[in-house]
Write an enzyme that holds these catalytic residues in place. Structure first.
Site, mmCIF file in Angstrom:
data_model
loop_
_atom_site.group_PDB
_atom_site.id
_atom_site.type_symbol
_atom_site.label_atom_id
_atom_site.label_comp_id
_atom_site.label_asym_id
_atom_site.label_seq_id
_atom_site.Cartn_x
_atom_site.Cartn_y
_atom_site.Cartn_z
ATOM 1 N N ALA A 11 0.841 -1.206 0.000
ATOM 2 C CA ALA A 11 0.000 0.000 0.000
ATOM 3 C C ALA A 11 0.872 1.250 0.000
ATOM 4 C CB ALA A 11 -0.930 -0.013 1.210
ATOM 5 N N ARG A 89 21.877 -2.490 -7.809
ATOM 6 C CA ARG A 89 20.824 -3.367 -8.312
ATOM 7 C C ARG A 89 20.806 -4.694 -7.559
ATOM 8 N NH1 ARG A 89 18.449 -1.626 -12.915
ATOM 9 N NH2 ARG A 89 19.486 0.187 -13.775
ATOM 10 N N VAL A 119 4.868 -5.870 -10.152
ATOM 11 C CA VAL A 119 5.335 -4.504 -10.423
ATOM 12 C C VAL A 119 6.678 -4.242 -9.727
ATOM 13 C CG1 VAL A 119 4.678 -2.050 -10.329
ATOM 14 C CG2 VAL A 119 2.901 -3.773 -10.517
ATOM 15 N N ASP A 149 7.153 2.188 -19.724
ATOM 16 C CA ASP A 149 8.247 2.670 -20.579
ATOM 17 C C ASP A 149 7.697 3.281 -21.867
ATOM 18 O OD1 ASP A 149 10.149 1.855 -18.721
ATOM 19 O OD2 ASP A 149 10.255 -0.174 -19.564
ATOM 20 N N ARG A 152 6.208 6.717 -21.157
ATOM 21 C CA ARG A 152 7.261 7.728 -21.016
ATOM 22 C C ARG A 152 7.821 8.122 -22.385
ATOM 23 N NH1 ARG A 152 10.085 4.802 -15.774
ATOM 24 N NH2 ARG A 152 9.072 6.107 -14.188
ATOM 25 N N HIS A 176 12.952 -4.023 -18.379
ATOM 26 C CA HIS A 176 12.513 -2.771 -17.757
ATOM 27 C C HIS A 176 13.706 -2.209 -16.979
ATOM 28 C CE1 HIS A 176 9.907 0.144 -15.945
ATOM 29 N NE2 HIS A 176 10.090 -0.320 -14.732
#
Ligand code: APR
Length: 312
Positions: A11, A89, A119, A149, A152, A176
């Site tokens: 959330a 990463r 996501v 993407d 954008r 991504h």
């Protein structure tokens, strides 16, 4: 009136934006769930207070208990830690892999017939992990990357050409992240290829800006990553699924030979409907585009292998 049920796990910024978009667009009831006590309940209550202003039908509720998510039609997974400036990463990968593992086990047990949309970043690897741990067909476990993407890219194309945003169709495929593959030749302004509208160097600059704009937002926000565009992008996918529209949206799906790529999750155009991914209609890519897509797949495959080695 009864609505389909969408669970949004996490959330936080992205989850709440997706949830609010889904209820205000009358797509479905939303159950927000988070490990933080009070957060999903508080955000859901705040969203419901907007109901008399915006006059939407569906309801939002919040919980910390997966029993309340039972029987969901779609489950969106945004639980995780966003990338912060300076975070590698690999650090993000390890933390979020642990979170996605715990989420997928509970969410699948509560809603075994749902369509799952991941996501959490790094997106392609987390989607692959979620699919492997779910035990479900790949058509029901996929990710949101390409819609964002592409949105954008569309924004930057509209800005560079002065076109109305509604006239721009833009497409980004692949991983991504930095290895994404914007496709200027397949992106159009009122039907004309973007590559015909600006000099090569300006097209290249729009592509560069698109690839790095996620990091640009992180650098500006300092305390988190993008959430408005990610939130509405996932809502668009949920809308296509629940509406059974057959929309073709770039989605992070498992490729099994398409484009000569096998066993990797990454974004390509996918036909979405009530059952999840109904098909992967292949684009007629030229040799350079295909090479870029395969190079992107190699990067994802390396990350998947690194995660598997770390978890072994
Ligand atoms: N189960 C449920 N929720 C969890 C769990 C878990 N195991 N672990 C963390 N969360 C919650 C956090 O409590 C937080 O509320 O996930 C939420 C994440 O929200 P934010 O920190 O605001 O992050 P956000 O910007 O929403 O990004 C979430 O989406 O786009 C990606 O890179 C982004 O991976 C990140 C994710």
């Amino acid at each position: 009136m009864s609505y389909p049920k969408v669970t949004v796990v996490g959330a936080g910024q992205v989850g709440a934006t997706a949830a609010f978009t889904l209820i205000t667009r009358d797509v479905g009831d939303v159950m927000l769930i988070d490990v933080a006590e009070g957060l999903p309940q508080g955000k859901a209550l705040d969203m419901m207070h907007a109901r008399s202003v915006l006059k939407f039908g569906p309801r939002a509720a919040g919980t910390n208990d997966y029993a309340d998510t039972a029987g969901s039609d779609v489950v969106v997974i945004t639980a995780g830690v966003p990338r912060r400036p300076g975070m590698t990463r690999d650090e993000l990968l390890a933390i979020n892999a642990g979170i996605v593992s715990s989420v997928i086990e509970r969410a699948v047990a509560a809603s075994p017939d749902a369509v799952f949309i991941c996501v959490t970043n790094p997106l392609d690897v987390m989607t692959d992990l979620a699919w492997k741990l779910s035990g479900l067909p790949a058509s029901r476990v996929f990710g949101m990357g390409g819609v964002l993407d592409s949105a954008r890219f569309a924004y930057f194309i509209a800005e560079a050409t002065g076109a109305a945003i509604g006239d721009v169709e833009a497409l980004v495929v692949g991983a991504h992240g930095d290895a994404m593959v914007p496709l200027p030749r397949m992106s159009t302004v009122a039907g004309r290829p973007f590559t015909d509208l600006l000099p090569t160097e300006e097209v290249a600059e729009v592509v560069r800006r698109t690839v790095f704009c996620g990091a640009e937002v992180v650098g500006l926000l300092k305390t988190g990553s993008a959430f408005y565009a990610p939130g509405v992008s996932v809502a668009a996918m949920v809308e296509a699924i629940l509406g059974d529209t057959g929309a073709i949206l770039p989605s992070c799906v498992r490729l099994t030979g398409e484009y000569g790529i096998d066993g990797v999750h990454m974004s390509v155009p996918a036909l979405l409907g009530r059952g999840g991914v109904l098909g992967v209609p292949e684009l007629a890519l030229d040799a350079d585009e295909l090479a870029a897509l395969r190079a992107s797949a190699t990067q994802v495959a390396e990350q998947i292998a690194a995660l598997e080695a770390a978890r072994a």
